[in-house]
Design a protein around this motif. Structure first.
Motif, PDB file in Angstrom:
ATOM      1  N   SER A  30      37.432  24.106  23.531  1.00 19.79           N
ATOM      2  CA  SER A  30      37.011  23.256  22.419  1.00 19.79           C
ATOM      3  C   SER A  30      38.105  23.166  21.368  1.00 19.79           C
ATOM      4  CB  SER A  30      35.730  23.802  21.786  1.00 19.79           C
ATOM      5  OG  SER A  30      35.931  25.121  21.314  1.00 19.79           O
ATOM      6  N   SER A  31      39.140  23.997  21.512  1.00 18.45           N
ATOM      7  CA  SER A  31      40.280  24.006  20.602  1.00 18.45           C
ATOM      8  C   SER A  31      41.516  24.440  21.381  1.00 18.45           C
ATOM      9  CB  SER A  31      40.022  24.969  19.441  1.00 18.45           C
ATOM     10  OG  SER A  31      41.200  25.203  18.699  1.00 18.45           O
ATOM     11  N   PHE A  32      42.676  23.908  21.009  1.00 16.02           N
ATOM     12  CA  PHE A  32      43.903  24.263  21.703  1.00 16.02           C
ATOM     13  C   PHE A  32      44.213  25.753  21.558  1.00 16.02           C
ATOM     14  CE2 PHE A  32      48.761  23.765  21.908  1.00 16.02           C
ATOM     15  CZ  PHE A  32      48.760  23.810  23.296  1.00 16.02           C
ATOM     16  N   VAL A  33      43.749  26.366  20.481  1.00 23.21           N
ATOM     17  CA  VAL A  33      43.950  27.802  20.285  1.00 23.21           C
ATOM     18  C   VAL A  33      43.348  28.595  21.448  1.00 23.21           C
ATOM     19  CG1 VAL A  33      43.399  29.766  18.795  1.00 23.21           C
ATOM     20  CG2 VAL A  33      44.064  27.582  17.780  1.00 23.21           C
ATOM     21  N   ASP A  34      42.260  28.059  22.038  1.00 21.10           N
ATOM     22  CA  ASP A  34      41.595  28.740  23.152  1.00 21.10           C
ATOM     23  C   ASP A  34      42.422  28.725  24.437  1.00 21.10           C
ATOM     24  OD1 ASP A  34      39.444  29.141  21.458  1.00 21.10           O
ATOM     25  OD2 ASP A  34      38.420  27.309  22.100  1.00 21.10           O
ATOM     26  N   PHE A  35      43.462  27.908  24.465  1.00 20.55           N
ATOM     27  CA  PHE A  35      44.263  27.798  25.681  1.00 20.55           C
ATOM     28  C   PHE A  35      44.903  29.132  26.045  1.00 20.55           C
ATOM     29  CE2 PHE A  35      48.272  26.673  27.909  1.00 20.55           C
ATOM     30  CZ  PHE A  35      47.729  26.005  28.994  1.00 20.55           C
ATOM     31  N   LYS A  36      45.239  29.928  25.053  1.00 18.05           N
ATOM     32  CA  LYS A  36      45.835  31.239  25.324  1.00 18.05           C
ATOM     33  C   LYS A  36      44.872  32.121  26.115  1.00 18.05           C
ATOM     34  CE  LYS A  36      46.373  31.805  20.983  1.00 18.05           C
ATOM     35  NZ  LYS A  36      46.646  32.378  19.640  1.00 18.05           N
ATOM     36  N   ASN A  37      43.591  32.078  25.761  1.00  8.98           N
ATOM     37  CA  ASN A  37      42.598  32.872  26.491  1.00  8.98           C
ATOM     38  C   ASN A  37      42.441  32.377  27.918  1.00  8.98           C
ATOM     39  OD1 ASN A  37      42.038  34.446  24.224  1.00  8.98           O
ATOM     40  ND2 ASN A  37      40.460  33.028  23.501  1.00  8.98           N
ATOM     41  N   TYR A  38      42.501  31.061  28.085  1.00  6.91           N
ATOM     42  CA  TYR A  38      42.402  30.502  29.446  1.00  6.91           C
ATOM     43  C   TYR A  38      43.556  30.997  30.316  1.00  6.91           C
ATOM     44  CZ  TYR A  38      42.633  27.216  33.302  1.00  6.91           C
ATOM     45  OH  TYR A  38      42.722  26.676  34.573  1.00  6.91           O
ATOM     46  N   VAL A  39      44.760  30.986  29.761  1.00  6.13           N
ATOM     47  CA  VAL A  39      45.931  31.450  30.508  1.00  6.13           C
ATOM     48  C   VAL A  39      45.760  32.910  30.908  1.00  6.13           C
ATOM     49  CG1 VAL A  39      48.408  31.922  30.363  1.00  6.13           C
ATOM     50  CG2 VAL A  39      47.492  29.782  29.442  1.00  6.13           C
ATOM     51  N   ALA A  40      45.315  33.738  29.968  1.00  2.00           N
ATOM     52  CA  ALA A  40      45.169  35.165  30.243  1.00  2.00           C
ATOM     53  C   ALA A  40      44.138  35.447  31.326  1.00  2.00           C
ATOM     54  CB  ALA A  40      44.793  35.894  28.953  1.00  2.00           C
ATOM     55  N   ARG A  41      43.081  34.640  31.368  1.00  2.00           N
ATOM     56  CA  ARG A  41      41.982  34.902  32.290  1.00  2.00           C
ATOM     57  C   ARG A  41      42.132  34.222  33.655  1.00  2.00           C
ATOM     58  NH1 ARG A  41      37.178  33.739  27.857  1.00  2.00           N
ATOM     59  NH2 ARG A  41      37.521  35.620  26.563  1.00  2.00           N
ATOM     60  N   HIS A  42      42.804  33.084  33.698  1.00  4.71           N
ATOM     61  CA  HIS A  42      42.768  32.288  34.920  1.00  4.71           C
ATOM     62  C   HIS A  42      44.118  32.009  35.568  1.00  4.71           C
ATOM     63  CE1 HIS A  42      38.503  31.459  34.307  1.00  4.71           C
ATOM     64  NE2 HIS A  42      38.780  31.226  33.029  1.00  4.71           N
ATOM     65  N   LEU A  43      45.210  32.262  34.873  1.00  2.00           N
ATOM     66  CA  LEU A  43      46.529  31.995  35.447  1.00  2.00           C
ATOM     67  C   LEU A  43      47.310  33.296  35.572  1.00  2.00           C
ATOM     68  CD1 LEU A  43      47.537  28.727  33.526  1.00  2.00           C
ATOM     69  CD2 LEU A  43      46.442  28.926  35.770  1.00  2.00           C
ATOM     70  N   ASP A  44      48.117  33.385  36.629  1.00  2.00           N
ATOM     71  CA  ASP A  44      48.875  34.612  36.915  1.00  2.00           C
ATOM     72  C   ASP A  44      50.303  34.228  37.286  1.00  2.00           C
ATOM     73  OD1 ASP A  44      50.033  36.895  37.939  1.00  2.00           O
ATOM     74  OD2 ASP A  44      48.314  37.481  39.141  1.00  2.00           O
ATOM     75  N   PRO A  45      51.288  34.697  36.529  1.00  2.00           N
ATOM     76  CA  PRO A  45      52.678  34.327  36.846  1.00  2.00           C
ATOM     77  C   PRO A  45      53.132  34.796  38.223  1.00  2.00           C
ATOM     78  CG  PRO A  45      52.604  36.048  35.175  1.00  2.00           C
ATOM     79  CD  PRO A  45      51.210  35.543  35.329  1.00  2.00           C
ATOM     80  N   GLY A  46      52.505  35.855  38.750  1.00  2.00           N
ATOM     81  CA  GLY A  46      52.866  36.318  40.084  1.00  2.00           C
ATOM     82  C   GLY A  46      52.272  35.469  41.185  1.00  2.00           C
ATOM     83  N   ARG A  47      51.141  34.848  40.901  1.00  2.00           N
ATOM     84  CA  ARG A  47      50.452  34.024  41.896  1.00  2.00           C
ATOM     85  C   ARG A  47      50.735  32.533  41.718  1.00  2.00           C
ATOM     86  NH1 ARG A  47      44.731  34.339  40.427  1.00  2.00           N
ATOM     87  NH2 ARG A  47      45.359  32.664  38.997  1.00  2.00           N
ATOM     88  N   ASP A  48      50.668  32.061  40.485  1.00  2.00           N
ATOM     89  CA  ASP A  48      50.827  30.633  40.188  1.00  2.00           C
ATOM     90  C   ASP A  48      52.288  30.352  39.862  1.00  2.00           C
ATOM     91  OD1 ASP A  48      47.983  30.337  40.404  1.00  2.00           O
ATOM     92  OD2 ASP A  48      47.815  31.214  38.396  1.00  2.00           O
TER      93      ASP A  48
END
Length: 353
Positions: free
Chosen positions: A171-189
């Motif tokens: 609902s806010s761009f600030v939340d994008f950091k939480n999305y990255v932490a929970r759903h994206l992985d630099p080792g996998r993605d």
């Protein structure tokens, strides 16, 4: 003096409407941003320009509209002859046109960031991901090893997005950091491609991902708006309409206005399906706010005042806006139908070829 061209100049014909719309952003060092606010506002108002410009120590962002000559003068002021000097030269700029005024007033605001992420480690002026031209975007996002992420907010994604794109449901761009932490992985993605409306969020998001250890980060140069401007409908992988933050509400291919409207109670963008929902009441509520008693009551009272004003033969402050919104919706529907027919002809032509 010749005004420098933006990095995304128009390449398809625009309808000859009386208002020229300029959307722009640039990450650049503006330590004197506060002192620039008032003079910039005065420059715009003197020329009848309306819209919003945001100034911050990290740069400028905004969308404005006015007579073509006025917008051209503003471009020269920002990029060449004004107090910004050449600091904004090379800004990402997109031009379009509008039949009616997209904005009601002119605002120049001073903010800590031109796009709020609250992540100091994200510095687009120092490091960003790889720009991808709209003409190369389809090939990139067709690859199986590329994770495609829409960096916009949920209500924007709801109007339209690219096929296969992940929705962070923020609902806010600030939340994008939480999305990255929970759903994206630099080792996998290993390869991530991102997009947003005009490109500004992606510059900051790509800088943030790089700071978090992601190695290959791509973003659509010029955003969805540039893609819709230069990619023919028959070749498009974008489905739906692109939300824009002005009275047009949404745009389609060729940057023509789309069919979406705004709920006058909660300001949520509405599709044709939303307006057919049982909870939709013109000027009062939609399915997104029907159960918010405070908003519905306020909107209902506003609608009542507008009705009373009409019955008395007068005009309410919001009456003209509501009537113009209805006319605009009809114009949008006609333009959208023409666009769909054009896309169908193009697709049939390619299939026959």
């Amino acid at each position: 003096m010749t005004t420098p061209r933006s990095r995304s100049t128009a390449s398809v014909p625009q309808a000859q409407h009386p208002y020229k719309v300029m959307a722009l952003y640039k990450f650049a060092a503006l330590p004197d941003a506060e002192s620039l606010v008032a003079p910039l506002g005065a420059f715009c108002r003197e020329r009848g320009i309306k819209g919003t410009l945001i100034l911050a120590p990290e740069g400028v962002n905004g969308t404005v509209a006015g007579a073509p000559a006025a917008i051209d003068a503003l471009a020269d002021h920002l990029f060449a002859t004004g107090p910004f000097g050449t600091r904004l030269a090379g800004a990402e700029v997109k031009y379009s046109s509008a039949a009616t005024a997209p904005f009601l007033r002119m605002k120049v605001r001073l903010k800590p960031e031109i796009v709020t992420l609250r992540a100091p480690e994200a510095d687009p002026s120092q490091r960003v991901g790889t720009y991808v031209e709209p003409q190369d975007w389809n090939a990139l996002i067709s690859r199986n090893d590329v994770v495609l992420v829409d960096t916009r907010n949920d209500y924007e994604v709801g109007l339209g997005t690219f096929r296969r794109a992940l929705d962070p449901s923020t609902s806010s761009f600030v939340d994008f950091k939480n999305y990255v932490a929970r759903h994206l992985d630099p080792g996998r993605d290993r390869k991530i491609a991102m997009f947003c409306t005009g490109g500004i969020r992606c510059e900051k998001a790509s800088s943030y991902l790089l700071s978090q250890g992601f190695e290959e980060v791509f973003h659509l140069k010029g955003g969805i708006l540039k893609y819709l401007e230069v990619i023919p409908p028959g070749q498009s992988r974008f489905e739906g309409e692109c939300f824009v933050f002005d009275e047009r509400v949404s745009v389609i291919h060729g940057l023509e206005p789309g069919t979406a409207t705004l709920c006058r109670a909660c300001r949520h963008p509405l599709t044709e399906a939303d307006r057919s929902h049982a909870d939709f009441a013109e000027g009062v509520s939609c399915s997104h706010c029907a159960h918010d008693a405070a908003k519905s009551h306020a909107a209902a009272e506003r609608q009542r005042q507008m009705t009373l004003a009409r019955e008395r033969g007068g005009a309410h402050l919001g009456d003209a806006a509501a009537l113009e919104a209805e006319r605009g919706r009809r114009r949008k529907a006609l333009r959208a139908e023409r666009s769909r027919r054009l896309a169908s002809r193009l697709f049939k032509g390619e299939a026959a070829g």
